[in-house]
Design a protein around this motif. Structure first.
Motif, short mmCIF file in Angstrom:
data_model
loop_
_atom_site.label_atom_id
_atom_site.label_comp_id
_atom_site.label_asym_id
_atom_site.label_seq_id
_atom_site.Cartn_x
_atom_site.Cartn_y
_atom_site.Cartn_z
N ALA A 56 82.53 33.63 -10.98
CA ALA A 56 83.89 33.80 -10.31
C ALA A 56 83.23 35.20 -8.96
O ALA A 56 83.97 35.28 -8.52
N ASN A 57 82.07 34.74 -8.63
CA ASN A 57 81.46 35.70 -7.81
C ASN A 57 81.46 35.52 -6.27
O ASN A 57 80.55 34.07 -6.55
N ARG A 58 81.60 36.01 -5.43
CA ARG A 58 80.53 35.63 -4.38
C ARG A 58 79.22 35.78 -4.12
O ARG A 58 79.43 37.48 -4.42
N ILE A 59 78.61 34.95 -3.97
CA ILE A 59 76.58 35.61 -4.08
C ILE A 59 76.56 36.30 -2.48
O ILE A 59 76.78 35.45 -1.18
N GLU A 60 75.67 37.93 -2.55
CA GLU A 60 75.89 38.54 -1.25
C GLU A 60 74.13 38.43 -0.81
O GLU A 60 73.70 38.14 -0.19
N TRP A 61 74.02 38.68 -1.80
CA TRP A 61 72.07 38.58 -1.80
C TRP A 61 70.87 38.25 -2.79
O TRP A 61 71.42 38.76 -3.63
N ILE A 62 69.61 37.91 -3.16
CA ILE A 62 69.96 37.74 -4.38
C ILE A 62 67.65 38.02 -3.48
O ILE A 62 66.99 37.56 -2.32
N ALA A 63 67.36 38.74 -4.27
CA ALA A 63 65.81 39.24 -4.03
C ALA A 63 64.98 38.96 -5.46
O ALA A 63 65.16 39.79 -5.99
N GLY A 64 63.60 38.68 -5.34
CA GLY A 64 63.42 37.83 -6.75
C GLY A 64 61.74 38.72 -6.35
O GLY A 64 61.18 38.04 -5.52
N ILE A 65 61.14 38.97 -7.09
CA ILE A 65 59.91 38.72 -7.64
C ILE A 65 59.75 37.53 -8.74
O ILE A 65 60.03 37.49 -9.75
N ILE A 66 59.30 36.12 -7.89
CA ILE A 66 59.02 35.37 -8.59
C ILE A 66 57.89 34.59 -8.64
O ILE A 66 57.92 33.32 -8.95
#
Length: 343
Positions: A56-66
């Motif tokens: 249901a969301n518009r994702i703006e950004w993702i930051a990850g320790i992956i």
């Protein structure tokens, strides 16, 4: 398997990131699904969160320790003052890093995972070849120490952002404020911070590798596939969007990305040096947030100078670094680590 009408469950992130488009096309043609929860962040259900939980969301950004290997190395460097090579050797002995650790320490493994998350978040094709990647091999213990004294921690982040110009796709060492939750993810653990318009920031934390976390994600995919065997129309599309809704969003060139920066220079300990450097940066339109000159125990008359800049475009910073290196009062390389406040 797909040609024979079989559903596929995989943990192979490189396969999905580099060949996912053709695999998903073949799956659609055969009426089967491809599930890949274990391909990103091990036992953390980040694929399901992006594809379903945040639909249901518009994702703006993702930051990850992956990548757990890189996070283990940086955590040990910070906590015990060890150098990169020493910690890497221990990581290999513990089984955290491969004999050839290139994919882990140069950010390639993280780039595979980031590519997959960006596709799910923004409804775009998989664009691994356009992901900017920088490793952690050049991080020195003193940079970790200086960052801590300034209120930051260094993490190897995968970052993707939707902007007016397209989507940023980048993996690099990053200074983040020590009070952020992501800054306090240590050892081999993974965490993904997602910022979306309705729920704001949400954090997904857990074991990013290992036999049991990976098995947890694989079995969860198998259960999902089994639940829809009798009702294929209820399956969630592989990339979270119907095929005709996938948009070929451009990837923002790294030169056009804007970040703050940490800079470390070795400069001559003499009057007027800081003024000369400040003038050069001011002429380039670069604003300095903080500047600190440290004492040096060397006998060559050079001292470490650390600066934090405000936001500026990558290509402006690159040109300014080139000019700084050409100054007579600067010796050797200029160390640059990008900064993110994740707010």
């Amino acid at each position: 398997a797909i040609r024979h009408g079989k559903h596929v469950v995989t943990a192979n992130k490189a396969l999905i990131a580099t060949h996912g488009e053709e695999i998903f096309a073949a799956a659609r043609e055969q009426g089967v699904t491809v599930a890949y929860e274990a391909a990103v962040a091990g036992g953390i259900p980040i694929i399901k969160a992006l594809r379903e939980g945040l639909a249901a969301n518009r994702i703006e950004w993702i930051a990850g320790i992956i990548n757990g290997t890189g996070n283990f190395i940086l955590s040990e460097m910070r906590d015990k003052g060890r150098d990169f090579a020493d910690v890497l050797k221990e990581a290999q002995q513990l089984g955290y890093a491969e004999v050839d650790p290139t994919f882990d320490v140069e950010g390639i493994d993280a780039a595979h995972k980031l590519t997959i998350m960006a596709s799910l978040a923004f409804g775009m094709p998989l664009k691994f070849d356009e992901t900017s990647t920088e490793g952690i091999t050049k991080i020195e213990p003193r940079d970790v120490t200086y960052a801590g004294e300034l209120g930051y921690r260094i993490k190897h982040l995968g970052i993707t952002k939707r902007t007016a110009d397209g989507v940023e796709l980048r993996v690099h060492p990053t200074l983040i404020p020590e009070g952020r939750l992501l800054a306090n993810v240590d050892g081999v653990m993974n965490a993904v911070l997602v910022k979306s318009d309705m729920v704001g920031p949400t954090l997904y934390y857990g074991a990013g590798a290992g036999s049991l976390p990976t098995a947890s994600a694989v079995v969860a995919d198998i259960i999902d596939v089994a639940r829809t065997l009798g009702s294929p129309e209820s399956r969630v599309p592989c990339q979270g969007f119907q095929n005709d809704a996938i948009e070929d969003i451009p990837v923002v060139p790294m030169d056009e990305v804007e970040t703050s920066n940490y800079l470390r220079l070795s400069v001559r300990d003499a009057p007027g040096v800081m003024a000369e450097i400040s003038t050069l940066l001011a002429n380039a339109g670069i604003s300095i947030e903080a500047m600190h000159q440290y004492e040096s125990h060397s006998e060559n008359g050079m001292v470490p100078l650390v600066m934090l800049t405000h936001h500026l475009r990558e290509k402006v910073m690159n040109e300014s670094i080139r000019q700084l290196k050409s100054l007579d009062v600067v010796e050797g390389d200029v160390v640059r680590i990008r900064m993110e406040h994740l707010s």
